[in-house]
Design an enzyme around this catalytic site. Structure first.
Site, mmCIF file in Angstrom:
data_model
loop_
_atom_site.group_PDB
_atom_site.id
_atom_site.type_symbol
_atom_site.label_atom_id
_atom_site.label_comp_id
_atom_site.label_asym_id
_atom_site.label_seq_id
_atom_site.Cartn_x
_atom_site.Cartn_y
_atom_site.Cartn_z
ATOM 1 N N GLY A 110 -8.678 -22.890 5.777
ATOM 2 C CA GLY A 110 -8.828 -23.317 7.177
ATOM 3 C C GLY A 110 -9.562 -24.647 7.311
ATOM 4 O O GLY A 110 -9.401 -25.350 8.312
ATOM 5 N N GLU A 113 -7.027 -27.237 6.728
ATOM 6 C CA GLU A 113 -6.129 -27.171 7.896
ATOM 7 C C GLU A 113 -6.759 -27.855 9.115
ATOM 8 O O GLU A 113 -6.086 -28.603 9.826
ATOM 9 C CB GLU A 113 -5.790 -25.706 8.198
ATOM 10 C CG GLU A 113 -4.885 -25.122 7.114
ATOM 11 C CD GLU A 113 -4.780 -23.596 7.164
ATOM 12 O OE1 GLU A 113 -5.808 -22.915 7.339
ATOM 13 O OE2 GLU A 113 -3.647 -23.088 7.037
HETATM 14 N N1 CAA Z 1 -15.658 -17.213 4.080
HETATM 15 C C1 CAA Z 1 -16.834 -16.554 4.094
HETATM 16 N N2 CAA Z 1 -17.855 -16.893 3.294
HETATM 17 C C2 CAA Z 1 -17.700 -17.912 2.446
HETATM 18 C C3 CAA Z 1 -16.501 -18.638 2.371
HETATM 19 C C4 CAA Z 1 -15.447 -18.263 3.252
HETATM 20 N N3 CAA Z 1 -14.290 -18.911 3.287
HETATM 21 N N4 CAA Z 1 -16.630 -19.594 1.431
HETATM 22 C C5 CAA Z 1 -17.884 -19.454 0.927
HETATM 23 N N5 CAA Z 1 -18.526 -18.447 1.537
HETATM 24 C C6 CAA Z 1 -19.891 -17.970 1.304
HETATM 25 C C7 CAA Z 1 -19.997 -17.220 -0.026
HETATM 26 O O1 CAA Z 1 -19.581 -15.886 0.133
HETATM 27 C C8 CAA Z 1 -21.473 -17.364 -0.311
HETATM 28 O O2 CAA Z 1 -22.176 -16.434 0.471
HETATM 29 P P1 CAA Z 1 -23.447 -15.607 -0.170
HETATM 30 O O3 CAA Z 1 -24.448 -16.674 -0.515
HETATM 31 O O4 CAA Z 1 -23.884 -14.719 0.953
HETATM 32 O O5 CAA Z 1 -22.942 -14.903 -1.375
HETATM 33 C C9 CAA Z 1 -21.802 -18.745 0.223
HETATM 34 O O6 CAA Z 1 -20.763 -19.070 1.132
HETATM 35 C C10 CAA Z 1 -21.837 -19.805 -0.844
HETATM 36 O O7 CAA Z 1 -20.616 -19.746 -1.556
HETATM 37 P P2 CAA Z 1 -20.526 -19.695 -3.150
HETATM 38 O O8 CAA Z 1 -21.725 -19.016 -3.718
HETATM 39 O O9 CAA Z 1 -19.206 -19.140 -3.519
HETATM 40 O O10 CAA Z 1 -20.627 -21.264 -3.479
HETATM 41 P P3 CAA Z 1 -20.047 -22.024 -4.769
HETATM 42 O O11 CAA Z 1 -20.591 -23.404 -4.701
HETATM 43 O O12 CAA Z 1 -20.284 -21.231 -6.001
HETATM 44 O O13 CAA Z 1 -18.455 -22.057 -4.541
HETATM 45 C C11 CAA Z 1 -16.441 -22.421 -3.245
HETATM 46 C C12 CAA Z 1 -17.917 -22.825 -3.513
HETATM 47 C C13 CAA Z 1 -15.593 -22.817 -4.455
HETATM 48 C C14 CAA Z 1 -16.000 -23.193 -2.017
HETATM 49 C C15 CAA Z 1 -16.372 -20.896 -3.044
HETATM 50 O O14 CAA Z 1 -17.346 -20.513 -2.064
HETATM 51 C C16 CAA Z 1 -15.027 -20.428 -2.534
HETATM 52 O O15 CAA Z 1 -14.106 -20.335 -3.310
HETATM 53 N N6 CAA Z 1 -14.929 -20.097 -1.220
HETATM 54 C C17 CAA Z 1 -13.718 -19.542 -0.632
HETATM 55 C C18 CAA Z 1 -12.672 -20.618 -0.413
HETATM 56 C C19 CAA Z 1 -11.410 -19.984 0.139
HETATM 57 O O16 CAA Z 1 -10.785 -19.147 -0.466
HETATM 58 N N7 CAA Z 1 -11.016 -20.438 1.339
HETATM 59 C C20 CAA Z 1 -9.812 -19.961 2.015
HETATM 60 C C21 CAA Z 1 -10.153 -18.865 2.969
HETATM 61 S S1 CAA Z 1 -8.707 -18.094 3.613
HETATM 62 C C22 CAA Z 1 -8.215 -19.067 4.890
HETATM 63 O O17 CAA Z 1 -8.780 -20.107 5.188
HETATM 64 C C23 CAA Z 1 -7.006 -18.552 5.650
HETATM 65 C C24 CAA Z 1 -6.436 -19.467 6.626
HETATM 66 O O18 CAA Z 1 -5.678 -20.375 6.348
HETATM 67 C C25 CAA Z 1 -6.679 -19.229 8.043
#
Ligand code: CAA
Length: 259
Positions: A110, A113
């Protein structure tokens, strides 16, 4: 207006909307979407706002839609959530003022996006882009399969969405997703400089350019050109045209109206 998950500030005709949930990497929850839509309405109604900047607090721009919220959604709720996100992104696209996406860090799912619904993307060298939804067993829902292919072509859109991989700011520039990449320490000052410069231009022209590029893009060329001529003519009914052209002929800087 009171906001909890975003910051909204207006300074010298530039509104800066900062998504502010750094602990969750600025993930888009329903509350964030709601507050972003209210801030867009606020910017639309405020005549002193000429340009908007969209950015994120901390190390992320936006790391996607909120996975914790989505994890328990039914198909019906997911469809509603996607439509809500799409609607808010449309509001950015349709705001009659330029919006710069200032991508300071992760712009995933998102986040990628929402950046694509802005008028153009400037990135810090630390930015990373991707559509990682496939890694979660889902697909993009806020326009990723559609705006990405329109911006960078079907092949890159498919590679990014099908692999779920991330690309750097420089790679994003190479494929045409990002216009410019800046060193991290100069990033926001460069974005602000450009926003101020744009804010000093004529309002009617700014609106006409944004509307015409977006509206004309999906139309047959002949129809789009005729709409462009109408929009061009509208500029000539404005003080901005008189001031802009007089200033050129008088060899001085134009002073466009600020309201
Ligand atoms: N939603 C909710 N929480 C999220 C998040 C998300 N998209 N991305 C990160 N966070 C949270 C993590 O859960 C974590 O929370 P806690 O400290 O409570 O555990 C906090 O943010 C920090 O994240 P990380 O510890 O994972 O940080 P990192 O530096 O190790 O990694 C990252 C960074 C690679 C961005 C990793 O956080 C990640 O992969 N995030 C998810 C990315 C993702 O998959 N995005 C797509 C979502 S689906 C979507 O967007 C659908 C759509 O089109 C509408």
């Amino acid at each position: 207006m009171a906001y909890e998950t975003i910051l909204y500030e207006v300074e010298s005709q530039v509104a800066t909307l900062t998504i502010n949930r750094p602990k969750a990497l600025n993930a888009l929850s329903p509350q964030v979407l709601d507050e972003v839509s209210r801030a867009i309405d606020e910017a639309a109604a405020d005549k002193s706002v000429r340009v908007m900047i969209l950015t994120g607090a901390g190390k992320a721009f936006v790391a996607g839609a909120d996975i914790a919220v989505m994890s328990t959604m039914s198909p019906l709720e997911a469809r509603r959530f996607a439509r809500k996100g799409q609607e808010v992104l449309f509001m950015l696209e349709r705001l009659e003022k330029p919006v710069i996406a200032a991508v300071n860090g992760f712009a995933l799912g998102g986040g990628c996006e929402i950046s694509m619904a802005c008028d153009f993307i400037w990135a810090s060298e630390k930015a990373k882009f991707g559509q990682p939804e496939v890694n979660l067993g889902v697909m993009p829902g806020f326009g990723g399969t559609q705006r990405l292919s329109r911006l960078v072509g079907k092949n890159w859109a498919k590679e990014l969405c099908l692999t779920g991989g991330m690309i750097s700011a420089d790679q994003a520039k190479e494929i045409g997703l990002v216009n410019r990449v800046f060193p991290a320490d100069e990033f926001m000052s460069e974005v602000n400089k450009m926003a101020q410069e744009m804010a000093g231009k004529g309002r009617v022209a700014l609106r006409g350019i944004k509307n015409m590029v977006d509206e004309g893009y999906d139309l047959p060329l002949e129809r789009a050109l005729s709409m462009e001529a109408e929009a061009f003519a509208t500029c000539f009914a404005s003080n901005d045209q008189k001031e802009g052209m007089s200033a050129f002929l008088e060899k001085r800087k134009p002073k466009f109206r600020t309201n």
